[in-house]
Design an enzyme around this catalytic site. Structure first.
Site, PDB file in Angstrom:
ATOM      1  N   GLN A   2       4.799 -12.903   2.327  1.00  0.00           N
ATOM      2  CA  GLN A   2       5.227 -11.544   1.967  1.00  0.00           C
ATOM      3  C   GLN A   2       5.796 -10.841   3.197  1.00  0.00           C
ATOM      4  O   GLN A   2       6.310  -9.733   3.087  1.00  0.00           O
ATOM      5  CB  GLN A   2       4.031 -10.745   1.442  1.00  0.00           C
ATOM      6  CG  GLN A   2       3.413 -11.328   0.178  1.00  0.00           C
ATOM      7  CD  GLN A   2       2.053 -10.703  -0.119  1.00  0.00           C
ATOM      8  OE1 GLN A   2       1.969  -9.623  -0.678  1.00  0.00           O
ATOM      9  NE2 GLN A   2       0.992 -11.386   0.271  1.00  0.00           N
TER      10      GLN A   2
ATOM     11  N   HIS B  11       9.625 -11.032   0.269  1.00  0.00           N
ATOM     12  CA  HIS B  11      10.025  -9.623   0.410  1.00  0.00           C
ATOM     13  C   HIS B  11      11.180  -9.426   1.383  1.00  0.00           C
ATOM     14  O   HIS B  11      11.410  -8.316   1.847  1.00  0.00           O
ATOM     15  CB  HIS B  11       8.807  -8.773   0.825  1.00  0.00           C
ATOM     16  CG  HIS B  11       7.742  -8.703  -0.228  1.00  0.00           C
ATOM     17  ND1 HIS B  11       6.436  -8.340   0.017  1.00  0.00           N
ATOM     18  CD2 HIS B  11       7.798  -8.973  -1.565  1.00  0.00           C
ATOM     19  CE1 HIS B  11       5.739  -8.384  -1.099  1.00  0.00           C
ATOM     20  NE2 HIS B  11       6.535  -8.777  -2.080  1.00  0.00           N
TER      21      HIS B  11
ATOM     22  N   CYS C 114      33.382  -2.506   4.589  1.00  0.00           N
ATOM     23  CA  CYS C 114      33.840  -1.453   3.670  1.00  0.00           C
ATOM     24  C   CYS C 114      33.364  -0.053   4.059  1.00  0.00           C
ATOM     25  O   CYS C 114      33.742   0.919   3.405  1.00  0.00           O
ATOM     26  CB  CYS C 114      33.410  -1.783   2.234  1.00  0.00           C
ATOM     27  SG  CYS C 114      31.653  -1.557   1.949  1.00  0.00           S
TER      28      CYS C 114
HETATM   29  C1  BJW Z   1      -6.262 -10.267   8.559  1.00  0.00           C
HETATM   30  C2  BJW Z   1      -6.267 -10.089   9.916  1.00  0.00           C
HETATM   31  C3  BJW Z   1      -6.320 -11.249  10.659  1.00  0.00           C
HETATM   32  C4  BJW Z   1      -6.146  -8.159   9.120  1.00  0.00           C
HETATM   33  N1  BJW Z   1      -6.382 -12.440  10.043  1.00  0.00           N
HETATM   34  N2  BJW Z   1      -6.323 -11.372   7.896  1.00  0.00           N
HETATM   35  C5  BJW Z   1       1.608  -5.238 -11.915  1.00  0.00           C
HETATM   36  C6  BJW Z   1       0.515  -4.403 -11.848  1.00  0.00           C
HETATM   37  C7  BJW Z   1       0.557  -3.231 -11.075  1.00  0.00           C
HETATM   38  C8  BJW Z   1       1.699  -2.881 -10.376  1.00  0.00           C
HETATM   39  C9  BJW Z   1       2.779  -3.722 -10.438  1.00  0.00           C
HETATM   40  C10 BJW Z   1       2.734  -4.862 -11.202  1.00  0.00           C
HETATM   41  N3  BJW Z   1       3.934  -5.503 -11.064  1.00  0.00           N
HETATM   42  C11 BJW Z   1       4.715  -4.787 -10.237  1.00  0.00           C
HETATM   43  C12 BJW Z   1       4.039  -3.689  -9.853  1.00  0.00           C
HETATM   44  C13 BJW Z   1       4.570  -2.620  -8.963  1.00  0.00           C
HETATM   45  C14 BJW Z   1       4.539  -2.980  -7.497  1.00  0.00           C
HETATM   46  C15 BJW Z   1       3.086  -3.205  -7.089  1.00  0.00           C
HETATM   47  O1  BJW Z   1       2.629  -4.320  -6.909  1.00  0.00           O
HETATM   48  N4  BJW Z   1       2.358  -2.127  -6.880  1.00  0.00           N
HETATM   49  C16 BJW Z   1       0.938  -2.234  -6.471  1.00  0.00           C
HETATM   50  C17 BJW Z   1       0.791  -1.689  -5.046  1.00  0.00           C
HETATM   51  C18 BJW Z   1       0.123  -1.491  -7.444  1.00  0.00           C
HETATM   52  N5  BJW Z   1       5.352  -4.143  -7.207  1.00  0.00           N
HETATM   53  C19 BJW Z   1       6.655  -4.058  -7.050  1.00  0.00           C
HETATM   54  O2  BJW Z   1       7.237  -2.999  -7.178  1.00  0.00           O
HETATM   55  C20 BJW Z   1       7.392  -5.323  -6.739  1.00  0.00           C
HETATM   56  N6  BJW Z   1       8.499  -5.437  -7.626  1.00  0.00           N
HETATM   57  C21 BJW Z   1       8.324  -5.888  -8.864  1.00  0.00           C
HETATM   58  O3  BJW Z   1       7.253  -6.322  -9.251  1.00  0.00           O
HETATM   59  O4  BJW Z   1       9.457  -5.844  -9.648  1.00  0.00           O
HETATM   60  C22 BJW Z   1       9.355  -6.398 -10.978  1.00  0.00           C
HETATM   61  C23 BJW Z   1       9.990  -7.753 -10.950  1.00  0.00           C
HETATM   62  C24 BJW Z   1       9.314  -8.797 -10.369  1.00  0.00           C
HETATM   63  C25 BJW Z   1       9.892 -10.037 -10.351  1.00  0.00           C
HETATM   64  C26 BJW Z   1      11.127 -10.231 -10.899  1.00  0.00           C
HETATM   65  C27 BJW Z   1      11.802  -9.170 -11.490  1.00  0.00           C
HETATM   66  C28 BJW Z   1      11.227  -7.919 -11.502  1.00  0.00           C
HETATM   67  C29 BJW Z   1       7.995  -5.262  -5.331  1.00  0.00           C
HETATM   68  C30 BJW Z   1       6.955  -5.202  -4.264  1.00  0.00           C
HETATM   69  C31 BJW Z   1       7.620  -5.041  -2.891  1.00  0.00           C
HETATM   70  C32 BJW Z   1       6.585  -4.820  -1.791  1.00  0.00           C
HETATM   71  N7  BJW Z   1       7.286  -4.436  -0.616  1.00  0.00           N
HETATM   72  C33 BJW Z   1       6.542  -4.248   0.613  1.00  0.00           C
HETATM   73  C34 BJW Z   1       7.530  -3.738   1.687  1.00  0.00           C
HETATM   74  C35 BJW Z   1       8.448  -4.871   2.123  1.00  0.00           C
HETATM   75  C36 BJW Z   1       9.400  -4.449   3.167  1.00  0.00           C
HETATM   76  C37 BJW Z   1       8.702  -3.912   4.409  1.00  0.00           C
HETATM   77  O5  BJW Z   1       7.879  -4.576   5.035  1.00  0.00           O
HETATM   78  O6  BJW Z   1       9.031  -2.793   4.766  1.00  0.00           O
HETATM   79  O7  BJW Z   1       5.956  -5.482   1.040  1.00  0.00           O
HETATM   80  S1  BJW Z   1       5.132  -3.155   0.475  1.00  0.00           S
HETATM   81  C38 BJW Z   1       4.086  -4.064   1.566  1.00  0.00           C
HETATM   82  O8  BJW Z   1       2.946  -4.644   0.849  1.00  0.00           O
HETATM   83  C39 BJW Z   1       4.929  -5.247   2.047  1.00  0.00           C
HETATM   84  C40 BJW Z   1       3.922  -6.360   2.046  1.00  0.00           C
HETATM   85  O9  BJW Z   1       4.587  -7.602   2.028  1.00  0.00           O
HETATM   86  C41 BJW Z   1       3.093  -6.065   0.838  1.00  0.00           C
HETATM   87  C42 BJW Z   1       1.751  -6.728   0.822  1.00  0.00           C
HETATM   88  O10 BJW Z   1       0.952  -6.283   1.882  1.00  0.00           O
HETATM   89  P1  BJW Z   1       0.001  -7.339   2.623  1.00  0.00           P
HETATM   90  O11 BJW Z   1       0.818  -8.352   3.299  1.00  0.00           O
HETATM   91  O12 BJW Z   1      -1.031  -7.809   1.699  1.00  0.00           O
HETATM   92  O13 BJW Z   1      -0.617  -6.423   3.794  1.00  0.00           O
HETATM   93  P2  BJW Z   1      -1.865  -5.431   3.753  1.00  0.00           P
HETATM   94  O14 BJW Z   1      -1.749  -4.527   4.929  1.00  0.00           O
HETATM   95  O15 BJW Z   1      -2.026  -4.813   2.441  1.00  0.00           O
HETATM   96  O16 BJW Z   1      -3.116  -6.403   3.975  1.00  0.00           O
HETATM   97  C43 BJW Z   1      -3.348  -7.059   5.210  1.00  0.00           C
HETATM   98  C44 BJW Z   1      -4.576  -7.921   5.036  1.00  0.00           C
HETATM   99  O17 BJW Z   1      -4.740  -8.669   6.219  1.00  0.00           O
HETATM  100  C45 BJW Z   1      -5.871  -7.110   4.838  1.00  0.00           C
HETATM  101  O18 BJW Z   1      -6.572  -7.634   3.722  1.00  0.00           O
HETATM  102  C46 BJW Z   1      -6.649  -7.350   6.121  1.00  0.00           C
HETATM  103  O19 BJW Z   1      -8.066  -7.424   5.913  1.00  0.00           O
HETATM  104  C47 BJW Z   1      -6.109  -8.690   6.547  1.00  0.00           C
HETATM  105  N8  BJW Z   1      -6.173  -8.934   7.977  1.00  0.00           N
HETATM  106  N9  BJW Z   1      -6.179  -8.708  10.163  1.00  0.00           N
HETATM  107  C48 BJW Z   1      -6.377 -12.466   8.677  1.00  0.00           C
HETATM  108  N10 BJW Z   1      -6.341 -11.167  12.002  1.00  0.00           N
END
Ligand code: BJW
Length: 249
Positions: free
Chosen positions: A103, A121, A153
């Site tokens: 991600q 992503h 563009c």
């Molecule tokens: C350690 C550590 C160490 C610390 N060792 N671990 C179904 C249900 C509900 C909602 C939705 C759903 N389907 C879609 C949605 C809406 C939405 C969504 O999911 N919302 C929820 C928040 C409720 N999803 C979307 O809008 C997605 N689009 C979509 O589904 O469109 C429909 C569709 C799908 C497929 C085809 C066609 C249509 C898009 C989601 C885009 C997310 N974008 C971001 C930003 C990316 C760009 C950027 O970086 O600026 O992605 S948001 C952000 O969250 C980023 C990340 O990749 C993503 C996940 O975060 P991640 O990586 O899990 O980080 P953290 O900080 O949350 O967690 C870190 C973890 O590490 C923690 O647990 C720590 O404990 C741990 N950690 N140190 C190991 N040393």
């Protein structure tokens, strides 16, 4: 089971697995000095992802969104992949069928040497024309004029990343679900597992009978589902698993 035995057991599973899929999130880059999104140390605390990583935020204030990404590019560009990234890159070379679904947009898996990487992503080092959809590599830090404009563009460029409410690349997503459904061992590393559809990939793996291993200091919604939990930083536990694997090779 004592930790050393769990590590040995996992190394043996890794040694025997035919298809291994790894799902990573921001936590794997935390030990490189890249802040995560959520939690106590979550970076982007001043500006939460939900506030700026949206098409509406970009439409309202492209300069603010670009300043946030430019600042993050500055941080990412000054840091290096850590031992966790490097262990995974080594496994790709030594295991028969191995892929990473990430991600993260930081590009660290490839910088560490991984090649079979699916970036769900997008990538912070790519920009996209909002008019023509053309994607360009862009490694400038700082990015220069903000917001940047398309050299062809003149339209606004945007980061080539997936914001909330946007569709993921269907080719990449289909591959991610296929590789999750086919693997016999899945690692879920450093993700809070709250963002969809990425958080559903381990469930697809589980349904297909895969063994799930979570590496995360904290519990997540997936924790009750997994077979092995390692509540340590990935940069520490992955090298220990790797050492046990090398003892078997
Ligand atoms: C350690 C550590 C160490 C610390 N060792 N671990 C179904 C249900 C509900 C909602 C939705 C759903 N389907 C879609 C949605 C809406 C939405 C969504 O999911 N919302 C929820 C928040 C409720 N999803 C979307 O809008 C997605 N689009 C979509 O589904 O469109 C429909 C569709 C799908 C497929 C085809 C066609 C249509 C898009 C989601 C885009 C997310 N974008 C971001 C930003 C990316 C760009 C950027 O970086 O600026 O992605 S948001 C952000 O969250 C980023 C990340 O990749 C993503 C996940 O975060 P991640 O990586 O899990 O980080 P953290 O900080 O949350 O967690 C870190 C973890 O590490 C923690 O647990 C720590 O404990 C741990 N950690 N140190 C190991 N040393």
């Amino acid at each position: 089971m004592p930790q050393d035995e769990r590590i040995k057991k996992l190394a043996s599973l890794l040694h025997n697995a035919e298809k291994i899929t790894v799902l990573t999130g921001a936590g794997i880059s935390a030990e490189s000095g890249i802040p995560t999104f959520r939690g106590a140390e979550g970076l982007w605390r001043r500006h939460r992802a939900e506030q700026l990583a949206t098409p509406a935020a970009f439409e309202k204030d492209p300069r603010l969104v670009w300043e946030w990404y430019d600042w993050r590019r500055g941080i990412i560009g000054s840091k290096q992949p850590n031992p966790g990234h490097r262990v995974l890159a080594g496994w790709e070379k030594r295991r028969p069928s191995f892929c990473i679904i990430t991600q993260n947009i930081d590009g660290f898996h490839r910088r560490a040497g991984s090649e079979n990487v699916f970036e769900l992503h997008g990538n912070i080092w790519k920009v996209r024309c909002t008019n023509e959809g053309t994607v360009f590599d862009n490694n400038d830090t700082p990015i220069g004029t903000i917001p940047p404009l398309c050299p062809d563009c003149g339209a606004l460029l945007r980061p080539h990343v997936v914001w909330f409410g946007e569709s993921l690349d269907m080719g990449i997503l289909n591959n991610a679900f296929r590789l999750s459904g086919e693997c016999d061992l899945m690692f879920i590393i450093g993700t809070s597992a709250v963002v969809q559809p990425a958080a559903s990939l381990p469930l697809a793996a589980r349904e297909a009978g895969s063994i799930l291993v979570e590496i995360n200091p904290d519990t997540t919604p997936l924790s009750p589902t997994v077979d092995y939990s390692f509540r340590e930083p990935s940069g520490e536990i992955l090298p220990r698993i790797d050492k046990a694997l090398k003892d078997l090779e």
